[in-house]
Design a protein around this motif. Structure first.
Motif, short mmCIF file in Angstrom:
data_model
loop_
_atom_site.label_atom_id
_atom_site.label_comp_id
_atom_site.label_asym_id
_atom_site.label_seq_id
_atom_site.Cartn_x
_atom_site.Cartn_y
_atom_site.Cartn_z
N GLU A 24 0.86 -1.18 0.00
CA GLU A 24 0.00 0.00 0.00
C GLU A 24 0.90 1.23 0.00
OE1 GLU A 24 -3.07 2.28 2.98
OE2 GLU A 24 -2.86 0.12 3.18
N ILE A 25 0.75 2.07 -1.02
CA ILE A 25 1.58 3.26 -1.14
C ILE A 25 0.69 4.50 -1.06
CG2 ILE A 25 3.24 4.54 -2.56
CD1 ILE A 25 3.88 1.85 -3.95
N GLY A 26 0.98 5.35 -0.10
CA GLY A 26 0.27 6.61 0.04
C GLY A 26 1.15 7.75 -0.42
N PHE A 27 0.63 8.57 -1.32
CA PHE A 27 1.33 9.75 -1.78
C PHE A 27 0.83 10.94 -0.98
CE2 PHE A 27 2.05 6.77 -5.08
CZ PHE A 27 3.23 7.13 -5.69
N TYR A 28 1.74 11.62 -0.30
CA TYR A 28 1.40 12.72 0.60
C TYR A 28 1.89 14.03 0.00
CZ TYR A 28 -0.13 9.37 4.02
OH TYR A 28 -0.84 8.38 4.67
N ARG A 85 7.17 -0.18 13.38
CA ARG A 85 8.47 0.48 13.27
C ARG A 85 8.56 1.12 11.90
NH1 ARG A 85 13.27 -2.01 16.20
NH2 ARG A 85 12.38 -2.35 18.25
N ALA A 86 9.43 2.11 11.76
CA ALA A 86 9.53 2.84 10.51
C ALA A 86 10.97 3.04 10.08
CB ALA A 86 8.86 4.21 10.65
N VAL A 87 11.13 3.13 8.76
CA VAL A 87 12.38 3.58 8.15
C VAL A 87 12.05 4.85 7.40
CG1 VAL A 87 14.06 3.11 6.33
CG2 VAL A 87 13.44 1.32 7.94
N VAL A 88 12.88 5.87 7.58
CA VAL A 88 12.74 7.12 6.84
C VAL A 88 13.95 7.22 5.94
CG1 VAL A 88 12.56 9.63 6.97
CG2 VAL A 88 11.51 8.20 8.76
N ARG A 89 13.70 7.31 4.63
CA ARG A 89 14.79 7.32 3.66
C ARG A 89 14.82 8.66 2.92
NH1 ARG A 89 14.46 2.30 0.44
NH2 ARG A 89 15.15 1.46 2.42
N GLY A 90 16.01 9.26 2.87
CA GLY A 90 16.20 10.52 2.16
C GLY A 90 17.67 10.76 1.91
N SER A 149 8.88 -4.38 -1.79
CA SER A 149 8.40 -5.73 -1.46
C SER A 149 8.54 -6.08 0.02
CB SER A 149 9.13 -6.77 -2.31
OG SER A 149 10.52 -6.77 -2.02
N ARG A 150 9.43 -5.49 0.73
CA ARG A 150 9.63 -5.83 2.15
C ARG A 150 8.76 -5.00 3.08
NH1 ARG A 150 15.79 -4.39 3.06
NH2 ARG A 150 15.42 -5.76 4.81
N PHE A 151 7.97 -4.06 2.51
CA PHE A 151 7.17 -3.15 3.34
C PHE A 151 5.68 -3.37 3.13
CE2 PHE A 151 11.20 -1.05 2.50
CZ PHE A 151 11.63 -0.80 3.80
N ASP A 152 4.91 -3.18 4.21
CA ASP A 152 3.45 -3.22 4.13
C ASP A 152 2.90 -1.89 3.63
OD1 ASP A 152 3.45 -5.79 5.21
OD2 ASP A 152 3.28 -5.04 7.26
N ARG A 153 3.53 -0.81 4.09
CA ARG A 153 3.07 0.53 3.71
C ARG A 153 4.26 1.40 3.37
NH1 ARG A 153 -1.20 3.46 7.34
NH2 ARG A 153 -1.21 4.75 5.47
N VAL A 154 4.05 2.24 2.36
CA VAL A 154 5.04 3.23 1.95
C VAL A 154 4.35 4.58 1.95
CG1 VAL A 154 6.54 4.04 0.09
CG2 VAL A 154 6.35 1.59 0.56
#
Length: 147
Positions: A3-7, A31-36, A98-103
């Motif tokens: 599931e990908i949400g565009f914010y 838990r979360a990963v923040v990538r930038g 593929s390794r994430f439930d939500r993006v």
């Protein structure tokens, strides 16, 4: 599929919008990963410690170590030492979903190039079969506009 949400950010900075979303992530037991990019990660590291809403966002970076213990991991790369299932993209970072439930794909709506890049990411994600939603900042929070 993921599931990908565009914010679509129109009223506040990435750091201001990210903190409450990360707070909800932790409240949901995730838990979360923040990538930038490097500059953004350094700025977010500082701002998350000063967050007022919520007032506590425990997180770490590679320079701090103890990745497996961090509920929020800030990174420039593809590392996910904390086993996070939620990924926050804050700088048009490419990722294997593929390794994430939500993006959570966060982009600056006041930057025409960022909007164009987000539209392209939407197109690619849709073709790949991901579940997509589009959120835009409204006067009193996020408004679901598509998906």
């Amino acid at each position: 599929m993921t599931e990908i949400g565009f914010y679509h950010l129109t009223r506040m900075s990435v750091a201001e919008a990210l903190a409450p979303l990360l707070g909800r992530t932790l409240a949901a037991g995730q838990r979360a990963v923040v990538r930038g990019d490097a500059a953004r990660i350094a700025a977010l590291d500082a701002s998350l410690w000063l967050s007022a809403n919520p007032d506590w966002l425990p997180h770490g970076t590679a320079s701090m170590g103890f990745g497996a213990d961090q509920p929020i991991w800030l990174t420039e790369g593809g590392d996910v030492p904390n086993g996070a299932r939620f990924l926050f993209l804050v700088d048009d970072a490419a990722a294997d979903f593929s390794r994430f439930d939500r993006v959570f794909d966060m982009f600056d709506g006041n930057d025409a190039d960022a909007v164009a890049a987000a539209r392209e990411r939407w197109r690619v994600a849709k073709e790949a079969g991901h579940t997509l939603t589009y959120w835009q900042q409204g006067e009193h929070g996020w408004v679901k506009a598509a998906g």
